[in-house]
Motif scaffolding. Structure first.
Motif, mmCIF file in Angstrom:
data_model
loop_
_atom_site.group_PDB
_atom_site.id
_atom_site.type_symbol
_atom_site.label_atom_id
_atom_site.label_comp_id
_atom_site.label_asym_id
_atom_site.label_seq_id
_atom_site.Cartn_x
_atom_site.Cartn_y
_atom_site.Cartn_z
ATOM 1 N N ALA A 97 0.810 -1.206 0.000
ATOM 2 C CA ALA A 97 0.000 0.000 0.000
ATOM 3 C C ALA A 97 0.850 1.265 0.000
ATOM 4 C CB ALA A 97 -0.925 -0.002 1.223
ATOM 5 N N ASN A 98 2.006 1.219 -0.646
ATOM 6 C CA ASN A 98 2.785 2.438 -0.809
ATOM 7 C C ASN A 98 2.503 2.998 -2.195
ATOM 8 O OD1 ASN A 98 4.150 0.030 -1.624
ATOM 9 N ND2 ASN A 98 5.928 1.273 -2.121
ATOM 10 N N THR A 99 2.937 4.215 -2.430
ATOM 11 C CA THR A 99 2.537 4.934 -3.631
ATOM 12 C C THR A 99 2.827 4.174 -4.912
ATOM 13 O OG1 THR A 99 2.865 7.036 -2.499
ATOM 14 C CG2 THR A 99 2.791 7.094 -4.898
ATOM 15 N N TYR A 100 3.963 3.498 -4.989
ATOM 16 C CA TYR A 100 4.344 2.858 -6.239
ATOM 17 C C TYR A 100 4.110 1.350 -6.249
ATOM 18 C CZ TYR A 100 6.414 7.386 -7.083
ATOM 19 O OH TYR A 100 6.591 8.730 -7.240
ATOM 20 N N SER A 101 3.531 0.794 -5.179
ATOM 21 C CA SER A 101 3.174 -0.622 -5.117
ATOM 22 C C SER A 101 4.330 -1.518 -5.562
ATOM 23 C CB SER A 101 1.937 -0.895 -5.979
ATOM 24 O OG SER A 101 0.844 -0.112 -5.551
ATOM 25 N N TYR A 102 5.449 -1.418 -4.871
ATOM 26 C CA TYR A 102 6.650 -2.143 -5.266
ATOM 27 C C TYR A 102 6.489 -3.657 -5.175
ATOM 28 C CZ TYR A 102 8.972 2.395 -4.837
ATOM 29 O OH TYR A 102 9.328 3.697 -4.985
ATOM 30 N N GLU A 118 -7.442 -8.848 7.615
ATOM 31 C CA GLU A 118 -7.682 -8.598 9.036
ATOM 32 C C GLU A 118 -7.273 -7.169 9.352
ATOM 33 O OE1 GLU A 118 -3.379 -10.398 10.516
ATOM 34 O OE2 GLU A 118 -5.212 -11.553 10.825
ATOM 35 N N PRO A 119 -7.719 -6.632 10.496
ATOM 36 C CA PRO A 119 -7.325 -5.263 10.859
ATOM 37 C C PRO A 119 -5.819 -5.102 10.882
ATOM 38 C CG PRO A 119 -9.089 -6.036 12.278
ATOM 39 C CD PRO A 119 -8.646 -7.219 11.475
ATOM 40 N N GLN A 120 -5.364 -4.000 10.331
ATOM 41 C CA GLN A 120 -3.936 -3.746 10.255
ATOM 42 C C GLN A 120 -3.440 -3.036 11.520
ATOM 43 O OE1 GLN A 120 -2.032 -4.773 7.484
ATOM 44 N NE2 GLN A 120 -3.959 -5.823 7.126
ATOM 45 N N ASP A 121 -2.201 -3.298 11.873
ATOM 46 C CA ASP A 121 -1.553 -2.595 12.975
ATOM 47 C C ASP A 121 -1.439 -1.125 12.582
ATOM 48 O OD1 ASP A 121 0.261 -1.438 14.775
ATOM 49 O OD2 ASP A 121 1.334 -3.321 15.047
ATOM 50 N N LEU A 122 -1.917 -0.230 13.435
ATOM 51 C CA LEU A 122 -1.910 1.194 13.094
ATOM 52 C C LEU A 122 -0.512 1.764 12.964
ATOM 53 C CD1 LEU A 122 -4.857 2.538 15.287
ATOM 54 C CD2 LEU A 122 -4.874 1.700 12.934
ATOM 55 N N LEU A 125 3.715 0.471 8.267
ATOM 56 C CA LEU A 125 3.941 1.354 7.134
ATOM 57 C C LEU A 125 3.199 0.836 5.908
ATOM 58 C CD1 LEU A 125 7.797 1.916 7.496
ATOM 59 C CD2 LEU A 125 5.952 3.423 8.258
ATOM 60 N N GLY A 126 2.896 1.744 4.978
ATOM 61 C CA GLY A 126 2.228 1.325 3.753
ATOM 62 C C GLY A 126 3.029 0.286 2.991
ATOM 63 N N SER A 127 4.349 0.406 3.037
ATOM 64 C CA SER A 127 5.205 -0.542 2.323
ATOM 65 C C SER A 127 5.233 -1.907 2.981
ATOM 66 C CB SER A 127 6.634 0.010 2.234
ATOM 67 O OG SER A 127 7.155 0.253 3.533
ATOM 68 N N GLU A 128 4.636 -2.044 4.179
ATOM 69 C CA GLU A 128 4.589 -3.312 4.900
ATOM 70 C C GLU A 128 3.212 -3.963 4.837
ATOM 71 O OE1 GLU A 128 5.683 -2.067 8.796
ATOM 72 O OE2 GLU A 128 7.818 -1.918 8.350
ATOM 73 N N THR A 129 2.268 -3.304 4.183
ATOM 74 C CA THR A 129 0.891 -3.771 4.165
ATOM 75 C C THR A 129 0.517 -4.268 2.770
ATOM 76 O OG1 THR A 129 0.288 -2.144 5.851
ATOM 77 C CG2 THR A 129 -1.505 -3.143 4.603
ATOM 78 N N SER A 171 -6.094 -0.455 6.752
ATOM 79 C CA SER A 171 -5.215 -0.403 5.586
ATOM 80 C C SER A 171 -5.529 0.848 4.770
ATOM 81 C CB SER A 171 -5.405 -1.656 4.722
ATOM 82 O OG SER A 171 -6.732 -1.713 4.216
ATOM 83 N N GLY A 172 -4.686 1.122 3.805
ATOM 84 C CA GLY A 172 -4.909 2.293 2.971
ATOM 85 C C GLY A 172 -3.692 2.601 2.134
ATOM 86 N N VAL A 173 -3.711 3.752 1.494
ATOM 87 C CA VAL A 173 -2.606 4.182 0.637
ATOM 88 C C VAL A 173 -2.155 5.569 1.089
ATOM 89 C CG1 VAL A 173 -1.889 4.658 -1.734
ATOM 90 C CG2 VAL A 173 -3.585 2.877 -1.281
ATOM 91 N N PRO A 174 -0.851 5.748 1.336
ATOM 92 C CA PRO A 174 -0.339 7.068 1.731
ATOM 93 C C PRO A 174 -0.560 8.095 0.627
ATOM 94 C CG PRO A 174 1.250 5.345 2.227
ATOM 95 C CD PRO A 174 0.193 4.721 1.350
ATOM 96 N N PHE A 175 -0.163 9.335 0.891
ATOM 97 C CA PHE A 175 -0.416 10.421 -0.048
ATOM 98 C C PHE A 175 0.137 10.122 -1.435
ATOM 99 C CE2 PHE A 175 -1.213 12.622 3.883
ATOM 100 C CZ PHE A 175 -2.293 13.426 3.538
ATOM 101 N N HIS A 176 -0.715 10.359 -2.447
ATOM 102 C CA HIS A 176 -0.367 10.102 -3.833
ATOM 103 C C HIS A 176 -1.319 10.903 -4.708
ATOM 104 C CE1 HIS A 176 -3.763 7.451 -3.032
ATOM 105 N NE2 HIS A 176 -3.954 7.357 -4.343
ATOM 106 N N TRP A 177 -1.069 10.902 -5.994
ATOM 107 C CA TRP A 177 -2.013 11.523 -6.923
ATOM 108 C C TRP A 177 -2.063 10.698 -8.209
ATOM 109 C CZ3 TRP A 177 -0.261 12.940 -11.707
ATOM 110 C CH2 TRP A 177 1.114 13.187 -11.846
ATOM 111 N N HIS A 178 -3.128 10.887 -8.955
ATOM 112 C CA HIS A 178 -3.284 10.199 -10.231
ATOM 113 C C HIS A 178 -4.281 10.975 -11.070
ATOM 114 C CE1 HIS A 178 -6.889 8.797 -8.242
ATOM 115 N NE2 HIS A 178 -6.165 8.103 -7.374
#
Length: 216
Positions: A97-102, A118-122, A125-129, A171-178
């Motif tokens: 769930a990071n901007t570039y979905s590596y 399941e619920p994510q640990d608050l 990081l997005g790169s860990e989800t 879960s979610g996606v950090p700041f990004h644009w498209h």
């Protein structure tokens, strides 16, 4: 319960009250994940005309749209029971769930629902989800997408492309644009932030089933 459009402008579209069921997907059990008491994004209903949409929103600001489509049939096909019965053995691709979905991980849909949804640990990081959004197989899942009714508004010169997903609470996606597009939450709640120039982030407050229509 929501839909978003953005061109550097997102539009959030929320289904009608008749669609406000959980579909068998688990709701948020964390008190920390609650909605803000107020929202400053303008809301419009089915009386909004195409001309008004183009003149007032399409190239300038986000808007929440309510009651402009009836996706009750599509929602009925997106319950946990229905999706597992029809697509449980189908492979899906998860993204970070990071901007570039590596990172990408392939696994059966049933395994994702049983083990990872399941619920994510608050503090994660997005790169860990990892969660299911985009990278859809439109051949295997085509029978589902055929039942979806996209928003009636289009920006001249564009066509729509779908991106379907299911994500756990927190879960979610950090700041990004498209580019421009609509994002409709079929089950669950999603918070969408759109600062200047339409940078935005998303946070799924409950387990969310959603579909976006990107215009390009």
């Amino acid at each position: 319960m929501g839909l978003l459009l953005g061109l550097f402008l997102p539009f959030l579209l929320i289904p009608g009250e008749s669609l406000g069921k959980d579909g068998g997907w688990p709701a948020n059990k964390r008190a920390a994940l609650t909605e803000e008491e107020s929202c400053t994004i303008e809301r419009r209903d089915a009386s909004l005309t195409y001309s008004e949409f183009i003149q007032q929103y399409a190239f300038s600001r986000p808007v929440i749209l309510q009651g402009i489509t009836d996706n009750s049939e599509f929602q009925a096909q997106c319950t946990k029971e229905e999706l597992l019965a029809k697509f449980g053995d189908r492979p899906i691709r998860l993204s970070t769930a990071n901007t570039y979905s590596y990172q990408k991980v392939d696994l059966p849909f049933q395994e994702y629902v049983d083990q990872l949804l399941e619920p994510q640990d608050l503090d994660s990081l997005g790169s860990e989800t990892l969660y299911f959004f985009g990278d859809n197989n439109f051949t295997e899942w085509g029978s589902l997408f055929q039942r979806y009714r996209p928003p009636p508004f289009r920006i001249p010169g564009t066509t729509g492309a779908y991106s379907f997903g299911i994500a756990g609470s927190g879960s979610g996606v950090p700041f990004h644009w498209h580019g421009p597009g609509f994002s409709e939450v079929i089950f669950g709640r999603k918070v969408l932030y759109f600062p200047d120039r339409w940078w935005h982030a998303t946070l799924n407050l409950d387990t969310s089933v959603f579909i976006s229509t990107f215009l390009g």
